[in-house]
Scaffold this active site. Structure first.
Site, PDB file in Angstrom:
ATOM      1  N   ASP A 188      11.328   1.817   9.416  1.00  0.00           N
ATOM      2  CA  ASP A 188       9.604   1.270   9.095  1.00  0.00           C
ATOM      3  C   ASP A 188       8.699   2.164   9.849  1.00  0.00           C
ATOM      4  O   ASP A 188       9.171   2.792  11.572  1.00  0.00           O
ATOM      5  CB  ASP A 188      10.151   0.036   9.927  1.00  0.00           C
ATOM      6  N   THR A 189       7.435   1.993  10.077  1.00  0.00           N
ATOM      7  CA  THR A 189       6.764   3.218  10.637  1.00  0.00           C
ATOM      8  C   THR A 189       5.305   2.181  10.371  1.00  0.00           C
ATOM      9  O   THR A 189       4.912   1.604  10.050  1.00  0.00           O
ATOM     10  CB  THR A 189       6.606   3.981   9.472  1.00  0.00           C
ATOM     11  N   THR A 241      14.812   2.292   1.321  1.00  0.00           N
ATOM     12  CA  THR A 241      13.060   2.172   1.062  1.00  0.00           C
ATOM     13  C   THR A 241      13.166   2.277  -0.626  1.00  0.00           C
ATOM     14  O   THR A 241      13.601   2.497  -1.427  1.00  0.00           O
ATOM     15  CB  THR A 241      12.757   3.800   1.800  1.00  0.00           C
ATOM     16  N   ASN A 242      11.393   1.287  -1.017  1.00  0.00           N
ATOM     17  CA  ASN A 242      10.771   1.669  -2.363  1.00  0.00           C
ATOM     18  C   ASN A 242      10.007   2.264  -2.347  1.00  0.00           C
ATOM     19  O   ASN A 242       9.393   2.796  -3.567  1.00  0.00           O
ATOM     20  CB  ASN A 242      10.780  -0.043  -3.031  1.00  0.00           C
ATOM     21  N   LYS A 257       7.937   8.413   0.756  1.00  0.00           N
ATOM     22  CA  LYS A 257       8.769   8.715   2.133  1.00  0.00           C
ATOM     23  C   LYS A 257      10.393   9.168   1.602  1.00  0.00           C
ATOM     24  O   LYS A 257      10.320   9.629   2.281  1.00  0.00           O
ATOM     25  CB  LYS A 257       8.814   7.175   2.038  1.00  0.00           C
ATOM     26  N   ARG A 273       7.555  10.902  10.943  1.00  0.00           N
ATOM     27  CA  ARG A 273       8.818  10.673  10.279  1.00  0.00           C
ATOM     28  C   ARG A 273      10.242  11.521   9.777  1.00  0.00           C
ATOM     29  O   ARG A 273      11.111  11.761  10.553  1.00  0.00           O
ATOM     30  CB  ARG A 273       8.674  10.562   8.594  1.00  0.00           C
ATOM     31  N   GLY A 275      -0.446   6.938   2.034  1.00  0.00           N
ATOM     32  CA  GLY A 275      -1.241   5.844   3.579  1.00  0.00           C
ATOM     33  C   GLY A 275      -2.093   6.152   4.140  1.00  0.00           C
ATOM     34  O   GLY A 275      -3.190   6.254   3.613  1.00  0.00           O
ATOM     35  N   TYR A 276      -2.355   5.989   5.595  1.00  0.00           N
ATOM     36  CA  TYR A 276      -3.714   6.464   5.959  1.00  0.00           C
ATOM     37  C   TYR A 276      -3.217   7.686   6.553  1.00  0.00           C
ATOM     38  O   TYR A 276      -4.470   8.314   6.510  1.00  0.00           O
ATOM     39  CB  TYR A 276      -2.988   5.488   7.659  1.00  0.00           C
ATOM     40  N   ASP A 277      -2.478   8.510   5.754  1.00  0.00           N
ATOM     41  CA  ASP A 277      -2.786   9.991   5.972  1.00  0.00           C
ATOM     42  C   ASP A 277      -3.514  11.295   5.659  1.00  0.00           C
ATOM     43  O   ASP A 277      -3.725  11.950   6.257  1.00  0.00           O
ATOM     44  CB  ASP A 277      -1.577  11.180   4.462  1.00  0.00           C
TER      45      ASP A 277
HETATM   46  P1  ITT Z   1       9.893   0.725   2.343  1.00  0.00           P
HETATM   47  O1  ITT Z   1       9.474  -0.538   3.538  1.00  0.00           O
HETATM   48  O2  ITT Z   1      10.319   0.187   1.145  1.00  0.00           O
HETATM   49  O3  ITT Z   1      10.414   1.487   3.259  1.00  0.00           O
HETATM   50  P2  ITT Z   1       6.646   0.656   2.780  1.00  0.00           P
HETATM   51  O4  ITT Z   1       5.380   1.636   2.285  1.00  0.00           O
HETATM   52  O5  ITT Z   1       6.756  -0.851   3.149  1.00  0.00           O
HETATM   53  O6  ITT Z   1       8.026   1.296   2.461  1.00  0.00           O
HETATM   54  P3  ITT Z   1       6.202   0.607   6.043  1.00  0.00           P
HETATM   55  O7  ITT Z   1       6.701  -0.658   6.008  1.00  0.00           O
HETATM   56  O8  ITT Z   1       7.376   1.923   6.918  1.00  0.00           O
HETATM   57  O9  ITT Z   1       7.125   1.593   4.354  1.00  0.00           O
HETATM   58  O10 ITT Z   1       5.259   1.419   6.134  1.00  0.00           O
HETATM   59  C1  ITT Z   1       4.381   0.101   6.382  1.00  0.00           C
HETATM   60  C2  ITT Z   1       2.893   1.254   5.745  1.00  0.00           C
HETATM   61  O11 ITT Z   1       2.651   2.558   6.976  1.00  0.00           O
HETATM   62  C3  ITT Z   1       2.654   1.846   4.312  1.00  0.00           C
HETATM   63  O12 ITT Z   1       2.884   1.135   3.341  1.00  0.00           O
HETATM   64  C4  ITT Z   1       1.368   3.127   5.019  1.00  0.00           C
HETATM   65  O13 ITT Z   1       0.591   2.250   4.498  1.00  0.00           O
HETATM   66  C5  ITT Z   1       1.518   3.669   6.097  1.00  0.00           C
HETATM   67  N1  ITT Z   1       2.417   4.726   6.514  1.00  0.00           N
HETATM   68  C6  ITT Z   1       3.895   4.412   6.746  1.00  0.00           C
HETATM   69  N2  ITT Z   1       4.161   6.093   6.609  1.00  0.00           N
HETATM   70  C7  ITT Z   1       3.123   6.114   6.243  1.00  0.00           C
HETATM   71  C8  ITT Z   1       3.235   7.839   6.334  1.00  0.00           C
HETATM   72  O14 ITT Z   1       3.949   8.857   6.898  1.00  0.00           O
HETATM   73  N3  ITT Z   1       1.602   9.178   6.641  1.00  0.00           N
HETATM   74  C9  ITT Z   1       0.538   7.404   6.334  1.00  0.00           C
HETATM   75  N4  ITT Z   1       1.040   6.247   5.981  1.00  0.00           N
HETATM   76  C10 ITT Z   1       2.175   5.787   6.692  1.00  0.00           C
END
Ligand code: ITT
Length: 193
Positions: A68-69, A7-8, A12, A177, A149-151
């Site tokens: 990935d989330t 991850t970057n 996370k 997560r 993010g969307y928290d």
């Molecule tokens: P890496 O791929 O480098 O791990 P990323 O930020 O791109 O980091 P993801 O693709 O998994 O991570 O997540 C996509 C988006 O979903 C992320 O940029 C956030 O906007 C949102 N997101 C992910 N996890 C979240 C969380 O726990 N709470 C709120 N928003 C989240």
């Protein structure tokens, strides 16, 4: 045990470190000399998690995992889903994503949503997947300053506070997560016993 987390995203990394605890030393792509953007071009969370983990494994040969989330909103047919990072812009503009989400849900009675995390672990060259889901709803407005993010918009079932109004511990106890990483940790602990 030393393991590479593909991850970057510093938020996370902190969340995952807190759940995995002292039994695991997490290292990042940068720690292993991988500084370029890890590709994430697949149409599913599973595909992206595997793509990120495979990319790192091929470059480093280290045991590693990626998460990935996506935020899946019922009234939007599961959007933004796999496009969660790039919902409003080319990428990672959390404020713009949240504004767009609120606009797209204006007047919607159904605000049900869930976060889904998929982890792909590559251990000794073999792939294993772990999933974590948290159900909840999208609030009418943002609140809170924790998390990312969307928290500020996501209120998990059983609570009246957004994730951004919770401590890291509270969020991890309930979150997508946190759940996925506890499954990963259980699996790794069983192997090392
Ligand atoms: P890496 O791929 O480098 O791990 P990323 O930020 O791109 O980091 P993801 O693709 O998994 O991570 O997540 C996509 C988006 O979903 C992320 O940029 C956030 O906007 C949102 N997101 C992910 N996890 C979240 C969380 O726990 N709470 C709120 N928003 C989240």
């Amino acid at each position: 045990m030393k393991i590479l987390f593909a991850t970057n995203n510093a938020h996370k990394l902190a969340e995952v470190r807190a759940v995995l605890g002292d039994d695991f030393t997490l290292v990042t792509p940068r720690d292993c000399g991988v500084t370029e953007e890890v590709p994430e071009t697949q149409p599913t969370l599973e595909g992206n998690a595997a793509q990120k983990a495979r990319y790192l494994y091929e470059r480093t040969g280290c045991d590693c995992f990626a998460d990935d989330t996506g935020l899946e909103v019922e009234a939007l047919g599961g959007a933004p889903g796999v496009h969660s990072a790039r919902y409003a812009t080319d990428g990672h503009d959390f404020a713009a994503n949240n504004r767009l989400l609120l606009r797209n849900l204006e007047g919607a009675a159904n605000r049900r949503a869930r976060f889904r995390t998929v982890i792909c672990l590559i251990l000794g060259g073999e792939e294993h997947f772990f999933e974590g889901i948290v159900e909840g709803r999208i609030a009418e407005r943002e609140s809170g300053t924790e998390g990312f993010g969307y928290d500020p918009l996501f209120v998990p079932d059983g609570s009246d506070r957004s994730f951004a109004r919770m401590s890291a511990e509270e969020k991890n106890a309930l979150s997508h997560r946190g759940r996925a990483v506890r499954r990963l940790a259980d699996y790794l602990h069983k192997l090392t016993k």
